[in-house]
Design an enzyme around this catalytic site. Structure first.
Site: not given
Length: 325
Positions: A15, A58, A74, A79, A97, A165, A177
């Site tokens: 981000a 948040y 996030l 999500h 995604k 990941r 991912d």
């Protein structure tokens, strides 16, 4: 043009380096708020967006009446919940995604979207890039004749066990991912859906997929892909027809991995290369999102499209078996 005011849930590196600057640069968009519990993580955002309001939670950002839309970068397993919370707070949502980890999780999102009248979408930026718009046009107009086979590959090396990941509890893995790109891109260009996945070999480490080799059957063509977090960086899609070949180079990280190009070889065109320098598909994504919110312009990647990609990923996981399969 009415300005769409954006907030970001979480100060992720992606981000800070890509989507935050894209929102700031996009026409008709303004980055106005960020939610992070770690104050010093706001500094990179404040550097390009002076006056940014920083919330320490948040929920506080979702309660901010000066935020029209939220971008959610996030970890994968968060999500769906935070997208639903943002919709309930009256915010439009652009979520990273994979938006879900199973196809059936899209149903609640679609229902909430329809009930609220708000726009909610997965951040599948490549469909906004002229490279893919052009590839879709070329395939549709028969530039390579009848499409018979597609090869796709996306790989990078990341063995850092501290990275999300590589963490099963955070929804990690190569397919979540980057499988969304190798699968969704071909579905977008061809307009077709997989009929079956007759083969999938999946290597797992600590519960996450690190290497996937798979094959699928579509109505008019066969498909093969390699997706991995344990191979040297590589990305390419090759559309092979009976009258030509279309290669899409640097299809997923245009301008970062390499320059986006299309290479068409056919009986009509011996070799034609189209290049797309200086295009920022993240900025185009934000601008397309705003146009859809303001003017009702059809969005290139609605939830129904993203659900189709997750359906394909679910098919691959089923064909490959689980970590012990």
């Amino acid at each position: 043009m009415t300005t769409l005011r954006w907030g970001i849930l979480g100060a992720s590196n992606f981000a800070a380096n890509f989507m935050g600057p894209a929102i700031h640069a996009a026409r008709g968009a303004e980055l106005t708020a960020l939610a992070t519990s770690t104050a010093n993580k706001a500094a990179p955002f404040e550097a390009f967006a002076p006056g940014l309001r920083v919330h320490d939670s948040y929920d506080a950002l979702l309660a901010d009446d000066q935020v029209d839309a939220v971008y959610i970068p996030l970890p994968n397993h968060l999500h769906v919940d935070w997208s639903l919370k943002a919709l309930a707070a009256g915010k439009h949502v652009l979520c990273e995604k994979p938006m879900t980890l199973r196809a059936d999780q899209f149903d609640a999102l679609i229902a909430a979207r329809d009930a609220s009248g708000l726009l909610v979408a997965e951040a599948f930026m490549i469909v906004h890039h002229p490279q893919f718009v052009r590839a879709k046009e070329l395939i549709a107009e028969g530039a390579i004749g009848q499409l018979r086979h597609v090869d796709a590959v996306f790989s990078y090396f990341n063995a850092d066990q501290g990275n999300i990941r590589n963490q099963a509890t955070a929804g990690g893995g190569g397919l979540p991912d980057i499988g969304v790109y190798t699968f969704g891109s071909v579905r977008y260009v061809t307009g077709q859906e997989p009929l079956s996945v007759p083969f999938a070999h999946i290597d797992y480490e600590n519960g996450v997929d690190t290497f996937v080799q798979m094959a699928a059957k579509f109505l008019d063509f066969t498909y093969a892909a390699v997706i991995s977090m344990r191979l040297f960086n590589r990305q390419e899609i090759v559309f092979h027809g009976d009258q030509g070949v279309l290669r899409v180079t640097c299809p997923f990280n245009a301008g970062v991995f390499d320059q986006a190009e299309l290479c068409l070889e056919s009986k009509v065109h011996s070799r034609v290369i189209e290049r797309f320098p200086g295009v920022n598909h993240y900025v185009l994504q934000v601008e397309a999102f705003g146009a859809s919110v303001r003017d009702g312009v059809p969005y290139a990647c609605p939830l129904e499209f993203s659900k189709g990609t997750q359906v394909m990923m679910d098919m691959v996981f089923e064909a490959g078996g689980g970590p012990e399969g």
